[in-house]
Write a protein that holds these residues in place. Structure first.
Motif, mmCIF file in Angstrom:
data_model
loop_
_atom_site.group_PDB
_atom_site.id
_atom_site.type_symbol
_atom_site.label_atom_id
_atom_site.label_comp_id
_atom_site.label_asym_id
_atom_site.label_seq_id
_atom_site.Cartn_x
_atom_site.Cartn_y
_atom_site.Cartn_z
ATOM 1 N N MET A 121 0.848 -1.200 0.000
ATOM 2 C CA MET A 121 0.000 0.000 0.000
ATOM 3 C C MET A 121 0.878 1.242 0.000
ATOM 4 N N SER A 122 0.633 2.178 -0.902
ATOM 5 C CA SER A 122 1.315 3.468 -0.912
ATOM 6 C C SER A 122 0.504 4.459 -0.078
ATOM 7 N N THR A 123 1.165 5.509 0.345
ATOM 8 C CA THR A 123 0.513 6.497 1.203
ATOM 9 C C THR A 123 0.543 7.857 0.548
ATOM 10 N N ALA A 124 -0.601 8.545 0.543
ATOM 11 C CA ALA A 124 -0.686 9.917 0.060
ATOM 12 C C ALA A 124 -0.993 10.825 1.241
ATOM 13 N N ILE A 125 -0.216 11.878 1.396
ATOM 14 C CA ILE A 125 -0.400 12.836 2.479
ATOM 15 C C ILE A 125 -0.957 14.129 1.900
ATOM 16 N N LEU A 126 -2.189 14.467 2.264
ATOM 17 C CA LEU A 126 -2.752 15.766 1.903
ATOM 18 C C LEU A 126 -2.207 16.807 2.871
ATOM 19 N N THR A 127 -1.678 17.905 2.352
ATOM 20 C CA THR A 127 -1.005 18.876 3.215
ATOM 21 C C THR A 127 -1.977 19.812 3.933
ATOM 22 N N GLY A 128 -3.245 19.479 3.897
ATOM 23 C CA GLY A 128 -4.254 20.244 4.615
ATOM 24 C C GLY A 128 -5.607 19.594 4.419
ATOM 25 N N PRO A 129 -6.642 20.100 5.067
ATOM 26 C CA PRO A 129 -7.976 19.514 4.915
ATOM 27 C C PRO A 129 -8.470 19.623 3.484
ATOM 28 N N ASP A 144 -9.776 12.943 -2.424
ATOM 29 C CA ASP A 144 -9.590 11.803 -1.515
ATOM 30 C C ASP A 144 -9.965 10.497 -2.209
ATOM 31 N N GLY A 145 -11.126 10.477 -2.865
ATOM 32 C CA GLY A 145 -11.553 9.272 -3.555
ATOM 33 C C GLY A 145 -10.655 8.923 -4.734
ATOM 34 N N ASP A 146 -10.180 9.941 -5.454
ATOM 35 C CA ASP A 146 -9.299 9.689 -6.589
ATOM 36 C C ASP A 146 -8.003 9.025 -6.136
ATOM 37 N N LEU A 147 -7.435 9.540 -5.061
ATOM 38 C CA LEU A 147 -6.186 8.962 -4.556
ATOM 39 C C LEU A 147 -6.400 7.534 -4.071
ATOM 40 N N ARG A 148 -7.508 7.280 -3.433
ATOM 41 C CA ARG A 148 -7.779 5.913 -2.963
ATOM 42 C C ARG A 148 -7.983 4.964 -4.147
ATOM 43 N N LEU A 185 -6.457 5.067 -6.827
ATOM 44 C CA LEU A 185 -5.121 4.786 -7.370
ATOM 45 C C LEU A 185 -4.293 3.908 -6.439
ATOM 46 N N GLY A 186 -4.889 3.485 -5.339
ATOM 47 C CA GLY A 186 -4.206 2.565 -4.436
ATOM 48 C C GLY A 186 -3.490 3.221 -3.273
ATOM 49 N N PHE A 187 -3.780 4.488 -3.008
ATOM 50 C CA PHE A 187 -3.124 5.194 -1.912
ATOM 51 C C PHE A 187 -3.973 5.142 -0.644
ATOM 52 N N ASP A 188 -3.296 5.002 0.481
ATOM 53 C CA ASP A 188 -3.908 5.203 1.789
ATOM 54 C C ASP A 188 -3.767 6.689 2.109
ATOM 55 N N VAL A 189 -4.882 7.415 2.210
ATOM 56 C CA VAL A 189 -4.853 8.871 2.324
ATOM 57 C C VAL A 189 -4.819 9.290 3.792
ATOM 58 N N ARG A 190 -3.861 10.190 4.080
ATOM 59 C CA ARG A 190 -3.765 10.774 5.417
ATOM 60 C C ARG A 190 -3.738 12.293 5.269
ATOM 61 N N VAL A 206 5.561 7.246 -1.206
ATOM 62 C CA VAL A 206 4.754 8.237 -0.520
ATOM 63 C C VAL A 206 4.479 9.383 -1.484
ATOM 64 N N ALA A 207 3.302 9.953 -1.388
ATOM 65 C CA ALA A 207 2.937 11.107 -2.207
ATOM 66 C C ALA A 207 2.532 12.254 -1.296
ATOM 67 N N VAL A 208 2.887 13.460 -1.712
ATOM 68 C CA VAL A 208 2.472 14.670 -1.009
ATOM 69 C C VAL A 208 1.619 15.468 -1.986
ATOM 70 N N VAL A 209 0.374 15.762 -1.585
ATOM 71 C CA VAL A 209 -0.580 16.368 -2.520
ATOM 72 C C VAL A 209 -1.222 17.585 -1.874
ATOM 73 N N ASP A 210 -1.304 18.662 -2.640
ATOM 74 C CA ASP A 210 -1.986 19.871 -2.187
ATOM 75 C C ASP A 210 -3.495 19.604 -2.194
ATOM 76 N N PRO A 211 -4.198 19.886 -1.097
ATOM 77 C CA PRO A 211 -5.644 19.579 -1.042
ATOM 78 C C PRO A 211 -6.465 20.428 -2.007
ATOM 79 N N ARG A 212 -5.876 21.482 -2.551
ATOM 80 C CA ARG A 212 -6.610 22.325 -3.506
ATOM 81 C C ARG A 212 -6.530 21.784 -4.929
ATOM 82 N N PHE A 213 -5.821 20.676 -5.119
ATOM 83 C CA PHE A 213 -5.592 20.147 -6.466
ATOM 84 C C PHE A 213 -6.907 19.918 -7.203
#
Length: 605
Positions: A1-9, A17-21, A23-28, A49-56
């Motif tokens: 399992m890969s992990t995606a970290i949203l840098t804010g709410p 959130d659903g798009d990242l999941r 793609l196989g990411f565990d979203v935090r 690990v992925a770091v994603v801006d929540p405004r994307f």
């Protein structure tokens, strides 16, 4: 399992959130820079690990291209960054530096125009980590900073047919005419069908191999019905061969095992089909083994020319010439591009020709057409490359020189001669010595009786010339010809000795021997392309290098050619021994964690 970290709410109403999941990411979700760093540290070191801006805001496939491609240690698109385990330390340093620069600032302050993933990507570049940025084309990937910009970005997303873009991008950018217009228009949909059913590129590759082997078996029957079935199945195998690469690009399922299968199975399929045709012809009293072996030699040498020239020039400086400029101008005229691609008989055109001729003619006609077509293509491409090399002022690098030395496949004897104090340094010596040695060897083999020790003496001269050829750094304008000359000399010698021995079974045995050696040379090419260097030195020493094998085969011919089937048995034993050693080491390497993911984007071999 890969992990995606949203840098804010997440932004309300966002599907991120659903798009990242999907793609196989565990979203935090992080609440600040320290929290982002803590979440990053909590992810096991061996995971992506992925770091994603929540405004994307963007297409799902844009995220897929940026975050899931396994070939790159780090990749990014606007607002999204991913790091494989090898790039994780640099990412942690970049995150620490970003926090230290603005202490106490929120990690992803939605009131700020700055996107933390973009900042981190720039920091990774500065730290020496190459960050891959995929070409998105019409796909959208944006970080809007206000409601109006977000509305515009969402409208841009809705205006693009994402699935159509994904299907187009699954097709190789530069391919032959037959593949582009007769296969890819529908094979891409087969690739999508496979992806939706969970099939992998490796499974499709294996299916392509099995289909080609069945086709070879049908050709071996020697009956017209078998030939027709063989032609149809060969085309089906080629469609599957296109599909596996398109499936890999459609779903980004690249792997080291897939690289190895893709790199070797094309040749295995084609050469197995040649053998099937030869067996089928033999059932009808027509011995075409020499033609089959000649076709295999010609095809392999043509590929070595391609590989050697590309390795010599891909990182050369001042790499321009009037010939290259003319080629670029011709490419600007649409129809000339397809003509130039077709006349070199790339794999699509070649397999189509083989399939049709197999179904409606005889193996002998098929082989002659193949040899004539490939010989013309080889002469065309080689002549153009020689002209480019003579007219350009390229300065080749140490890496290129080492690649050519590795492709030369020199064994201990040639290396010993090359290391002597009398070695030469002239820029023309290498190709001249190789050509003279090869000419003496092949002329003597074709002129003298197979059992003559004059052929052995010619082999000794060839070995000496091979040592002289690699006695200096291969940076001369035509030094890229050295590996193809060595391949042509070794393979052609085996063909000549087997054919002139008139020993029953010698030519099929020679076919197997050349196939085993050619596999070793293809394996060497794809290791170099992957940046891991040549096969280990012990392997090259064990199988003798090209000059050692040449000397051994001539000695075997001198000793055994007059003793009936002994020469054929010796060639068979040598082929089996070489195949076992080379295959075991090759499989060990390509299934290891250090193997590269090599894929032939743009190749039309």
């Amino acid at each position: 399992m890969s992990t995606a970290i949203l840098t804010g709410p997440p932004v309300p109403g966002s599907s991120l959130d659903g798009d990242l999941r999907s793609l196989g990411f565990d979203v935090r979700v992080a609440s600040g820079p320290q929290d982002t760093g803590a979440l990053l540290a909590a992810v096991p070191a061996g995971e992506r690990v992925a770091v994603v801006d929540p405004r994307f805001v963007g297409h799902l496939h844009a995220l897929r291209l940026a975050l899931t491609d396994p070939r790159f240690p780090a990749a990014a698109a606007p607002g999204a960054l991913t790091a494989q385990p090898e790039a994780r330390p640099a990412l942690a340093r970049a995150l620490t530096d970003a926090h230290a620069t603005v202490p106490g600032a929120p990690a992803a302050d939605t009131a700020s125009d700055e996107s933390l993933p973009d900042t981190l990507a720039e920091a990774l570049d500065a730290d020496g980590v190459a960050v891959h940025r995929p070409t998105l084309g019409t796909l959208v990937a944006a970080v809007p900073t206000d409601a109006e910009a977000r509305h515009e970005a969402r409208a841009a997303v809705a205006a693009v047919d994402e699935e159509a873009v994904r299907l187009r991008s699954a097709v190789k950018a530069h391919d032959g005419f037959f593949t582009t217009f007769a296969v890819s228009p529908y094979s891409r949909y087969i690739a999508r069908w496979c992806a939706r059913r969970g099939l992998t590129p490796n499974q499709v590759t294996t299916a392509s191999l099995l289909t080609a082997l069945i086709a070879a078996g049908c050709a071996a029957t020697g009956e017209r019905g078998g030939y027709i079935a063989a032609g149809v199945l060969l085309l089906v195998s080629f469609v599957l061969d296109c599909t596996d690469g398109q499936l890999a690009r459609y779903s980004l399922q690249y792997s080291t095992m897939g690289a190895w299968l893709d790199a070797t199975f094309d040749r295995a399929k084609e050469y197995a089909f040649y053998a099937g045709l030869a067996l089928g012809a033999a059932r009808n009293g027509d011995d075409v083994w020499a033609l089959a072996l000649g076709a295999m030699i010609l095809m392999t040498c043509r590929h070595v020319v391609d590989f050697s020239f590309n390795e010599a020039n891909h990182d050369a400086t001042a790499n321009t010439s009037p010939t290259a400029a003319l080629s670029s101008r011709l490419d600007s005229v649409g129809w000339t591009v397809w003509i130039r691609r077709m006349i070199i008989l790339p794999i699509g055109e070649r397999w189509a020709m083989i399939a049709v001729l197999t179904a409606v003619t005889t193996p002998r006609i098929t082989f002659w057409a193949l040899i004539i077509g490939c010989a013309f293509g080889a002469c065309y491409t080689t002549a153009g490359r020689v002209l480019r090399s003579l007219t350009r002022k390229a300065k080749r690098t140490d890496r290129a020189a080492q690649a050519l030395a590795d492709l030369a496949d020199s064994g201990p004897i040639a290396q010993f001669i090359a290391g002597s104090p009398s070695r030469t340094r002239d820029r023309w010596t290498a190709p001249l010595a190789a050509a003279v040695g090869a000419a003496i060897l092949l002329v003597e083999a074709g002129d003298k009786s197979v059992g003559s020790y004059w052929v052995v003496l010619a082999a000794v001269v060839y070995v000496a010339a091979a040592g002289v050829a690699v006695a200096h750094s291969l940076k001369g304008p035509l030094d890229w010809l050295v590996p193809p000359i060595f391949r042509a000399a070794e393979y052609s010698l085996i063909l000549i000795l087997a054919a002139r021995s008139e020993v029953n079974g010698a030519l099929p045995a020679a076919y197997g021997l050349v196939a085993a050696v050619a596999y070793h040379h293809y394996d060497t090419v794809y290791r170099i392309r992957g940046g891991t260097g040549a096969p280990p030195a012990w392997l090259v020493r064990t199988i003798g290098g090209h000059e050692g094998r040449v000397l051994l085969v001539t000695v075997l011919a001198a000793l055994l050619a007059s003793r009936g089937d002994d020469f054929a048995l010796a060639l068979t034993a040598l082929a089996v021994a070489l195949a076992l050693v080379v295959l075991v080491e090759s499989i060990r390497f390509w299934v290891s964690s250090g193997a590269p993911a090599v894929h032939d984007e743009g190749e039309t071999a």
